[in-house]
Design an enzyme around this catalytic site. Structure first.
Site, PDB file in Angstrom:
ATOM      1  N   ARG A 142      21.219  60.979  54.607  1.00 44.91           N
ATOM      2  CA  ARG A 142      20.667  60.733  53.362  1.00 44.91           C
ATOM      3  C   ARG A 142      21.423  61.060  52.142  1.00 44.91           C
ATOM      4  NH1 ARG A 142      15.602  62.809  51.838  1.00 44.91           N
ATOM      5  NH2 ARG A 142      16.039  61.761  49.960  1.00 44.91           N
ATOM      6  N   ARG A 182       5.926  67.332  43.922  1.00 42.94           N
ATOM      7  CA  ARG A 182       6.688  66.536  43.200  1.00 42.94           C
ATOM      8  C   ARG A 182       6.055  65.492  42.552  1.00 42.94           C
ATOM      9  NH1 ARG A 182      12.894  66.284  45.038  1.00 42.94           N
ATOM     10  NH2 ARG A 182      12.340  65.159  46.883  1.00 42.94           N
ATOM     11  N   SER A 190      11.682  68.156  34.053  1.00 41.40           N
ATOM     12  CA  SER A 190      11.857  67.305  35.281  1.00 41.40           C
ATOM     13  C   SER A 190      12.822  66.407  35.179  1.00 41.40           C
ATOM     14  CB  SER A 190      10.430  66.781  35.211  1.00 41.40           C
ATOM     15  OG  SER A 190      10.825  65.373  35.998  1.00 41.40           O
ATOM     16  N   VAL A 191      13.747  66.466  36.080  1.00 49.03           N
ATOM     17  CA  VAL A 191      15.136  65.778  36.239  1.00 49.03           C
ATOM     18  C   VAL A 191      14.589  64.272  36.343  1.00 49.03           C
ATOM     19  CG1 VAL A 191      17.066  65.168  37.718  1.00 49.03           C
ATOM     20  CG2 VAL A 191      16.399  67.406  37.382  1.00 49.03           C
ATOM     21  N   ARG A 204      12.679  59.468  47.084  1.00 50.68           N
ATOM     22  CA  ARG A 204      11.933  59.669  46.018  1.00 50.68           C
ATOM     23  C   ARG A 204      12.641  58.901  44.778  1.00 50.68           C
ATOM     24  NH1 ARG A 204       7.769  61.834  45.032  1.00 50.68           N
ATOM     25  NH2 ARG A 204       7.421  62.549  42.979  1.00 50.68           N
ATOM     26  N   LYS A 239      25.388  61.697  45.027  1.00 54.41           N
ATOM     27  CA  LYS A 239      24.138  60.959  45.184  1.00 54.41           C
ATOM     28  C   LYS A 239      23.296  61.054  44.107  1.00 54.41           C
ATOM     29  CE  LYS A 239      20.499  62.870  47.534  1.00 54.41           C
ATOM     30  NZ  LYS A 239      19.261  62.433  47.109  1.00 54.41           N
ATOM     31  N   ASN A 240      22.983  62.300  43.451  1.00 55.69           N
ATOM     32  CA  ASN A 240      21.804  62.302  42.682  1.00 55.69           C
ATOM     33  C   ASN A 240      22.565  61.982  41.254  1.00 55.69           C
ATOM     34  OD1 ASN A 240      20.398  63.526  44.328  1.00 55.69           O
ATOM     35  ND2 ASN A 240      20.832  65.742  43.639  1.00 55.69           N
ATOM     36  N   ILE A 257      11.252  76.066  41.912  1.00 53.33           N
ATOM     37  CA  ILE A 257      11.369  74.700  41.579  1.00 53.33           C
ATOM     38  C   ILE A 257      10.219  74.027  42.358  1.00 53.33           C
ATOM     39  CG2 ILE A 257      12.488  72.520  41.176  1.00 53.33           C
ATOM     40  CD1 ILE A 257      13.689  74.831  39.290  1.00 53.33           C
ATOM     41  N   LYS A 277       6.880  70.206  31.226  1.00 52.01           N
ATOM     42  CA  LYS A 277       7.752  70.881  32.262  1.00 52.01           C
ATOM     43  C   LYS A 277       9.006  70.135  32.380  1.00 52.01           C
ATOM     44  CE  LYS A 277       7.327  72.877  36.867  1.00 52.01           C
ATOM     45  NZ  LYS A 277       7.128  72.653  38.139  1.00 52.01           N
TER      46      LYS A 277
END
Length: 419
Positions: A399, A123, A165-166, A94, A22-23, A329, A163
């Site tokens: 999800r 986030r 951040s993906v 998101r 998914k990611n 995180i 920082k």
């Protein structure tokens, strides 16, 4: 609203195949907005977030042809795409913010709702906005929307993320593909899903190179027609590894490269799991007694992922002795603790560290999911509980996990979806 009924305790045995990530799929699908030519994306997981992203692309004007099993999508963009991403589509996920970079890069304007998703902390999207601003995007925030535009093409520059951040790394990479000149991104996230995104873009004619946490992108005028198969889901693989360790399992995990979860495998070996890995599968046997680990801390890749923290907490509840988990995180990612306490867990939270007593005898109860990964942790806890557990609000699970109840049934879990 659907819920799960799980009758525990269950012993896990058999084979499970890991779905597409998914990611990795979400940024890859967002990046298809850069293309004038058709793109075929294979091995998509059949989960709710992917449907949301495909619906978002459709609303922007993409034509999407899905294969019969819905795991392959052919995406054809119109000449004149829309650049408005409405709140009704963006509020549940998101990852929707990832369409901002490609829309600005290709069409030089965008109106996108500030995103929703899991309630696991602030986030903020400021890292995305600051990076894109350096590339030439101007924006204002109005009525819950980001109103953004650029004067023609974005222009390559050096961006040092304050920082890791993906999402901001992904958005910046996608945007820089069509920018003028060279973009250098420093202090990048280097998760495997980001490398999958850059593999996809490079296959399509982008010029992206990595060196440690530095990513160099030389802009191109356009991207080529391409076909790409998304990597397997490392969080799903990690979840099944934890499940087998937790439930004295004997499990073969297929369709997955074990190297991607090397840190997690090391940790599970420490607690007593016997694990054999080969090129595309993992054989895992759970121990009779789970050893406690004094201190676990979530970190950016290649550390322990925050998306496995809740699952590992369940594991430590069943371990012999005291352990602790520090969440570094997200600041609001212990929402599953109250529900685990309902099953009998002894967990104490101070700031961002949870201390877990261990030796827990879980007794089935009615439970409530709060976010995607917390939901699956409750499922794992119910699997090793005595008696019936009901898990409510499992739309969170849908999800990110593809038909998880079917996969669990096949390996010995007594689970039913109730309407």
């Amino acid at each position: 609203m659907d819920k799960f009924l799980i009758n525990g305790p269950c012993k896990i045995k058999g084979n499970v195949s890991i779905s597409g990530s998914k990611n990795a799929s979400l940024p890859i699908l967002a990046a298809t907005l850069l293309f004038d030519k058709p793109v075929v994306i294979k091995n998509l997981p059949r989960v709710r977030d992917i449907n949301t992203m495909l619906n978002l692309l459709k609303s922007l004007g993409s034509k999407i042809i899905l294969s019969r099993d819905k795991k392959t999508a052919k995406i054809i963009n119109k000449k004149n795409m829309k650049t408005f991403a409405s709140y009704s589509l963006v509020k549940t996920m998101r990852g929707s913010i990832l369409v901002l970079g490609p829309l600005i890069s290709k069409y030089h304007k965008s109106k996108i709702s500030l995103p929703g998703g899991c309630l696991i902390g602030a986030r903020p999207v400021n890292y995305h906005l600051t990076a894109l601003k350096k590339l030439g995007m101007k924006y204002e925030l109005k009525d819950g929307y980001i109103l953004a535009k650029s004067k023609g093409k974005l222009v390559g520059t050096t961006i040092n993320f304050p920082k890791i951040s993906v999402g901001a790394t992904e958005n910046s990479i996608i945007a820089a593909c069509l920018a003028k000149g060279k973009t250098v991104l420093k202090n990048c996230a280097i998760e495997p899903e980001i490398k999958d995104l850059t593999n996809f873009l490079n296959k399509s004619g982008a010029k992206i190179k990595w060196k440690g946490r530095v990513c160099k992108i030389i802009g191109v005028n356009s991207l080529n027609e391409t076909e790409y198969s998304v990597m397997a889901d490392r969080i799903e693989a990690g979840t099944f590894c934890v499940a087998a360790t937790l439930a004295k399992g004997n499990l073969q995990i297929n369709n997955f490269n074990p190297k991607i979860i090397g840190t997690e495998i090391k940790l599970l070996k420490k607690v007593g799991a016997k694990i054999k890995s080969s090129e595309n599968k993992i054989l895992i046997k759970g121990p009779e007694k789970i050893k406690a680990i004094k201190s676990i801390k979530t970190k950016e890749f290649p550390g322990i992922p925050t998306d496995l923290q809740a699952q590992l907490m369940v594991l430590m509840c069943k371990a012999v002795g005291k352990s602790s988990i520090t969440e570094s995180i997200f600041e609001n990612r212990f929402m599953h603790v109250a529900e685990l306490q309902r099953l009998g867990a002894k967990i104490n939270i101070k700031n961002n560290t949870a201390t877990i007593e261990g030796n827990t005898k879980f007794i089935g109860a009615e439970l409530m999911s709060s976010d995607l990964r917390a939901s699956v942790a409750l499922v794992l806890a119910a699997v090793v509980s005595t008696g019936k557990s009901y898990i409510n609000r499992i739309y969170h699970l849908d999800r990110g996990y593809e038909k998880i109840e079917n996969k669990l049934k096949k390996i010995g879990v007594k689970i039913k979806r109730l309407k």
